[in-house]
Design an enzyme around this catalytic site. Structure first.
Site, PDB file in Angstrom:
ATOM      1  N   LYS A 194       0.818  -1.207   0.000  1.00  0.00           N
ATOM      2  CA  LYS A 194       0.000   0.000   0.000  1.00  0.00           C
ATOM      3  C   LYS A 194       0.862   1.273   0.000  1.00  0.00           C
ATOM      4  O   LYS A 194       0.444   2.311  -0.494  1.00  0.00           O
ATOM      5  CB  LYS A 194      -0.927   0.028   1.216  1.00  0.00           C
ATOM      6  CG  LYS A 194      -1.872  -1.154   1.341  1.00  0.00           C
ATOM      7  CD  LYS A 194      -2.986  -1.103   0.327  1.00  0.00           C
ATOM      8  CE  LYS A 194      -4.164  -2.019   0.630  1.00  0.00           C
ATOM      9  NZ  LYS A 194      -3.858  -3.422   0.929  1.00  0.00           N
TER      10      LYS A 194
HETATM   11  C1  LIG Z   1      -4.528  -4.553   0.529  1.00  0.00           C
HETATM   12  C2  LIG Z   1      -3.835  -5.850   0.533  1.00  0.00           C
HETATM   13  C3  LIG Z   1      -4.212  -6.860  -0.350  1.00  0.00           C
HETATM   14  C4  LIG Z   1      -5.390  -6.728  -1.293  1.00  0.00           C
HETATM   15  O1  LIG Z   1      -5.200  -5.738  -2.267  1.00  0.00           O
HETATM   16  P1  LIG Z   1      -6.450  -5.131  -3.071  1.00  0.00           P
HETATM   17  O2  LIG Z   1      -5.895  -3.989  -3.821  1.00  0.00           O
HETATM   18  O3  LIG Z   1      -7.446  -4.714  -2.029  1.00  0.00           O
HETATM   19  O4  LIG Z   1      -6.980  -6.221  -3.930  1.00  0.00           O
HETATM   20  C5  LIG Z   1      -3.460  -8.028  -0.350  1.00  0.00           C
HETATM   21  N1  LIG Z   1      -2.416  -8.190   0.481  1.00  0.00           N
HETATM   22  C6  LIG Z   1      -2.038  -7.247   1.365  1.00  0.00           C
HETATM   23  C7  LIG Z   1      -0.897  -7.515   2.272  1.00  0.00           C
HETATM   24  C8  LIG Z   1      -2.729  -6.044   1.410  1.00  0.00           C
HETATM   25  O5  LIG Z   1      -2.350  -5.094   2.266  1.00  0.00           O
END
Ligand SMILES: *Cc1c(COP(=O)(O)O)cnc(C)c1O
Length: 474
Positions: A112
């Site tokens: 993120k």
């Molecule tokens: C947010 C997240 C996901 C999922 O990603 P999306 O964009 O919501 O599909 C998967 N793994 C981790 C560690 C995340 O933080």
């Protein structure tokens, strides 16, 4: 470049306008009027660029209302050594012909950060330009919240209200958010699961009067700027994967990518990259036990589950049963026709499901989407197997990706698996899988032991409104 709504009810707007909005005024999501197209020559001309410079090029195609120098300054700040001491997005091979794409080198040890650090820069920039302030209200299942708080902490024009599902995050995720002491960061633990928290956010942002009066904005995974910032690493990953190919073979060099998915944001960026001309063959969606999206890509029926049916799993950042960003893909699938979109959403509201079985062959054929589910048992076995074969310890979400990727590897096509978090964030599951306690740096240890600041609240919009009114940036 202009942006329109999937439901057809928004005047075309500029990048910086969509930046500060959550849902479009008609309840849809902003999408580019048309995706930029990259020629092979253009991709090739970017091969020598550092990550931040590549980001300037790619984001420049979307943020056409920001002067190039300003954009370059922001990408340098977001992706420079301060946030990524060893450089962003290293690729490394593991067993079985798979390559991990390292997206978790940023301040909160999850992918993120890749989008959120840019968003911290560009939102502040846009607010300065128009002389206004912003109150960010978001919901998190863990990693979005900490990435947002670390991207916006200490910013003058911005206050963050971050809702998280009480008791559903790992100790590490909680500490990463709740230990922040910045005045502009408010942590709110809501009774229920992630979808309860997200529904509260949606309820507030659909109250246009309240939204305007308090300058509310969203940075959760429906935020379009985040999607565009995520496109950058798909371009980067293809460039790095093809670096060793003979120069005259690069044009035809294809990769497949597997993406551990929840809200469909990360893989949507891959879908955009593919649509722009990055040579991606298969886009493989990996789900955990909350496998609504795997069901959709296998059967053509999208049946979101109620919050009460969302399971608590050991890959908690994927514990989502209603994938907000899917709407952006469905818009393309339904011929970019707002009337068909509105009809589809009516069908979903009335029957609880959206039957697109007629489109099923196109999902794989035309769009290249494949999918699979990984369970707790798979996750543990995969963490152990990768450790055994390579010495690497991968996090539970990445393990879901590796498990599902193995089913879709093709001879001669590199399979990239996006590493969405570092294992230190999910210590309990690592210990369960391989009996190891990962060593923590002194800095992380200190964070885990620090005092925590969080307000507890039932899933009640009136209470949330009151809290925001009392603490908002003016
Ligand atoms: C947010 C997240 C996901 C999922 O990603 P999306 O964009 O919501 O599909 C998967 N793994 C981790 C560690 C995340 O933080």
């Amino acid at each position: 470049m202009k942006y329109i709504s999937t439901r057809g009810g928004m005047e075309p707007t500029e990048f910086c306008e969509t930046l500060l909005e959550g849902l479009a005024p008609d309840g849809g999501l902003a999408v580019p009027e048309e995706l930029p197209r990259l020629s092979r020559e253009q991709l090739e001309s970017w091969r020598g660029l550092a990550y931040a410079d590549l980001a300037t090029e790619v984001l420049g195609l979307f943020a056409t209302d920001i002067p190039r120098d300003d954009l370059a300054r922001m990408t340098a700040a977001a992706y420079g050594p301060h946030n990524f001491p060893d450089g962003p997005v290293p690729l490394r091979d593991i067993d079985g012909g798979l390559t991990l794409v390292g997206l978790s080198e940023g301040p909160t040890l999850a992918f993120k950060d890749m989008a959120m650090q840019f968003l911290g820069q560009v939102v502040e920039y846009a607010l300065e330009r128009r002389g206004s302030t912003l109150n960010i209200v978001g919901a998190t299942s863990g990693d979005t919240g900490s990435a947002a708080e670390h991207a916006f902490r200490g910013k003058e024009r911005i206050t963050v209200f971050m809702l998280s599902p009480q008791g559903r995050m790992s100790a590490f995720q909680r500490a990463q958010m709740y230990s922040l002491t910045d005045d502009n960061i408010h942590n709110i633990a809501v009774s229920g699961v992630f979808d309860d928290a997200q529904n509260l956010v949606k309820e507030l942002s659909s109250d246009l009067e309240f939204k305007r009066a308090h300058h509310l904005g969203a940075v959760n995974s429906i935020n379009l700027a985040r999607i565009t910032a995520q496109v950058v690493y798909y371009v980067w990953a293809w460039l790095r994967a093809s670096d060793d190919a003979a120069p005259d073979a690069r044009g035809a060099f294809e990769v497949s990518v597997t993406v551990p998915s929840g809200n469909f944001g990360n893989i949507l960026a891959g879908y955009f990259a593919k649509g722009m001309g990055v040579p991606i063959r298969r886009l493989v969606l990996a789900a955990n036990e909350n496998n609504v999206l795997d069901e959709f890509f296998r059967t053509g029926v999208y049946r979101p589950r109620p919050a009460a049916e969302t399971l608590k799993t050991s890959s908690p950042s994927m514990d989502i049963s209603k994938a907000s960003n899917l709407e952006r893909f469905l818009y393309d699938l339904l011929g970019r026709d707002p009337e068909r979109m509105n009809a589809a959403w009516r069908e979903l509201d009335e029957t609880g499901a959206l039957d697109l079985t007629a489109e099923l062959p196109r999902l794989r054929g035309e769009f290249g989407f494949f999918s699979g589910t990984s369970t707790h048992t798979d996750r543990l076995a995969t963490i152990a197997a990768v450790r055994e074969a390579t010495g690497e310890i991968i996090d539970p979400h990445t393990a879901d990706g590796v498990k599902v990727a193995r089913d879709y590897v093709e001879e001669g096509v590199p399979m990239l698996v996006l590493e969405t978090a570092k294992p230190e964030k999910f210590q309990e599951t690592i210990t369960e899988a391989i009996g190891v306690t990962l060593p923590l740096t002194a800095e992380l240890q200190e964070m885990l032991e620090a005092e925590q600041y969080v307000v507890e609240m039932p899933a009640d919009a009136a209470q949330l409104r009151a809290y925001i009114e009392g603490n908002a940036a003016l």
